[in-house]
Write an enzyme that holds these catalytic residues in place. Structure first.
Site, short mmCIF file in Angstrom:
data_model
loop_
_atom_site.label_atom_id
_atom_site.label_comp_id
_atom_site.label_asym_id
_atom_site.label_seq_id
_atom_site.Cartn_x
_atom_site.Cartn_y
_atom_site.Cartn_z
N LYS A 64 -35.82 -87.20 75.05
CA LYS A 64 -35.19 -86.04 75.70
C LYS A 64 -34.24 -86.53 76.79
O LYS A 64 -34.57 -87.47 77.53
CB LYS A 64 -36.29 -85.15 76.28
N SER A 139 -37.93 -76.13 76.49
CA SER A 139 -36.63 -76.74 76.70
C SER A 139 -36.41 -78.01 75.88
O SER A 139 -35.27 -78.43 75.72
CB SER A 139 -36.46 -77.08 78.18
N SER A 163 -42.63 -76.47 77.51
CA SER A 163 -41.44 -77.02 76.85
C SER A 163 -41.68 -78.06 75.77
O SER A 163 -40.73 -78.48 75.11
CB SER A 163 -40.50 -77.61 77.89
N1 GLN Z 1 -39.65 -72.07 79.42
C1 GLN Z 1 -40.18 -72.44 80.70
C2 GLN Z 1 -39.09 -72.36 81.74
O1 GLN Z 1 -38.05 -71.92 81.44
C3 GLN Z 1 -40.81 -73.78 80.64
C4 GLN Z 1 -39.82 -74.87 80.68
C5 GLN Z 1 -40.46 -76.23 80.66
O2 GLN Z 1 -41.64 -76.38 80.33
N2 GLN Z 1 -39.68 -77.20 81.06
O3 GLN Z 1 -39.28 -72.73 82.86
#
Ligand code: GLN
Length: 477
Positions: A64, A139, A163
């Site tokens: 990532k 994400s 995420s």
């Molecule tokens: N979807 C969640 C957010 O927008 C989690 C994101 C994540 O785990 N980095 O914060």
């Protein structure tokens, strides 16, 4: 490896074949580099391979773009880090290299890991390999899509509120988020430091666990790191005899799609068929998780993101004076969701409101931690669907942040409690509006540092569920 096409060979088996001399490491890397270079889902922001003449001992890893990679572009999906090439590797990346696992590429992501659909990337959304009109989740959507599409054997991601687990569920693969502290956060670009954790993606529990065993460990450069005491070994369990799985029924009553509810119910039957016991439990404060998370995470983000000022990294938009330069750089460099979170977070931390928002959210977090402690005095694992629904259409939730945030309903409580959780494929289901079937994820959570127990049960369940479908073109060459 007995004639199995390389794209279908598990990452664990690939490493063994290289180790035994049956497979040439450089050829393996070249094969995957071509797959990564050919993918058309926008899953990668940079592809290598980055062999650097190093020893190749196993399958290369899609990383990532939130992990710093020495001399390689690292943007965290943001315009503000355009052109940034860090002078060092994140500890997780250092550990990959030390294990002879090359970096295959850097994967697309929601800007600074804020998002559940990958639509917040400054570099365009990632498409879901099962249906290119749909999101892969976020994400870590690039990592999940790359693995699902056969454009990477396995991948690193990060999980702050879901995420890793949510995109794994939406792409039909395994995603493993370890206990907070298991993997060093050094060189992992910070979003919400009390929640951020590195984790892994693979086609199987064994692959995801193997990659985690490479990157986990105590690191003096991250004072919150602990590693996983006793490490991790390859899962071997084939049943769930003696295992009690808790199901928080009340928490699951809210708006789960029928197809997801059906696959979840079947998975619970499979638990019983394997000798496990299902017990209803209460997590009375879990439904407050989203509200607490969306105060705590933006608050921490507003602090962490103050470092992007046009002076030290990436983008600088010139102006007549310093303050204007900051404003213009941040105004042009950050996307709308990141700005929303910085404003929310700054507000929640401001004097006069601190107790009301941040303080209250922290209290809720403590109550959620206690809910899990109470539940784990009765059960070994907790099961939920990973997400309330299957992959949704691109654009479907972009104008309504709250409906987007609700994707994280079942994953956020574990993040707030810092406990390990995994998403494994539970089958396919049609979306509510009809159309082709899409993957459904089953989430299992365990007490802190019970990763080994978690992966053993997940491994037994995975074999019994027997999900072996891949999207068209997913690794079958
Ligand atoms: N979807 C969640 C957010 O927008 C989690 C994101 C994540 O785990 N980095 O914060």
């Amino acid at each position: 490896m007995a004639g199995e096409p390389l794209g279908m060979l598990s990452a664990c088996a690939t490493g063994e074949a290289i180790g035994s001399g049956e497979l040439d490491g450089a050829e393996c890397l070249a094969f995957w580099a071509e797959r990564a270079g050919d993918e058309t889902l926008n899953a990668y922001l940079w592809t290598g391979p980055d062999d650097g003449g190093q020893r190749i001992a196993g399958a290369p890893v899609a990383v990532k773009d939130i992990f710093c990679t020495e001399g390689l572009p690292t943007t965290a999906g943001s315009r503000i880090l355009d052109g940034y090439a860090p002078p060092f590797d994140a500890t997780a990346v250092t550990r990959l290299r030390a294990a002879g696992l090359p970096v295959l590429g850097k994967t697309n992501m929601d800007e600074f890991a804020m998002g559940s659909s990958n639509e917040n990337s400054a570099y365009g959304p990632v498409l879901n390999p099962w249906d290119r009109t749909r999101v892969p989740g976020g994400s870590s959507g690039g990592s999940a899509a790359a693995v699902a599409a056969g454009a990477a054997p396995w991948a690193l991601g990060t999980d702050t509120g879901g995420s890793i687990r949510q995109p794994a569920a939406l792409c039909g693969i395994v995603g493993l988020k370890p206990t907070y502290g298991a993997v060093s956060r050094f060189g992992m670009i910070a979003f919400a430091s009390s929640l951020d954790q590195c984790g892994t993606f693979g086609h199987s529990v064994a692959d995801a666990a193997e990659l985690l065993s490479v990157v986990e460990g105590l690191d003096p450069r991250d004072s919150t790191s602990t590693g996983i005491p006793g490490g991790l070994s390859r899962p071997t369990a084939s049943d769930l005899e003696g295992i009690t799985v808790g199901v928080p029924r009340n928490f699951l009553e809210v708006g789960v799609e029928q197809g997801v509810a059906d696959r979840f119910a079947e998975a619970l039957k499979t638990v019983e068929r394997l000798g496990g016991t299902i017990r209803d439990i209460e997590l009375p404060h879990a439904e407050l998780g989203i509200s607490a998370y969306y105060v705590i995470a933006p608050a921490e983000a507003s602090t962490n993101l103050s470092r992007y000022d046009g002076v030290r990294y990436g983008l600088r938009v010139p102006a007549d004076d310093l303050v204007e330069m900051y404003e213009r750089t941040r105004g042009e460099g950050f996307g709308p969701e990141v700005k929303r979170r910085i404003m929310l977070g700054t507000y929640a931390l401001s004097s006069g409101y601190y107790d009301q928002y941040y303080g209250t959210a922290q209290k809720v977090r403590t109550l959620i931690v206690r809910d899990f402690e109470a539940a784990f005095s009765e059960v070994d694992l907790i099961a939920t669907p990973t997400t309330p629904g299957v992959a949704f259409e691109l654009g479907a939730k972009t104008s309504d942040p709250w409906s987007m945030y609700l994707n994280d309903l079942f994953t956020v409580p574990m993040s707030l409690a810092g406990i390990p959780a995994i998403s494994i494929p539970a089958g396919l289901a049609a979306p509510p509006e009809g159309g082709p079937q899409l993957p459904v994820g089953l989430q299992l959570a365990a007490p802190a540092f019970a990763e080994q127990a978690l992966i053993e049960s997940a491994h037994a369940l995975e074999a019994a569920i027997g999900f072996d479908e891949r999207p068209e073109g997913g690794g079958d060459s």
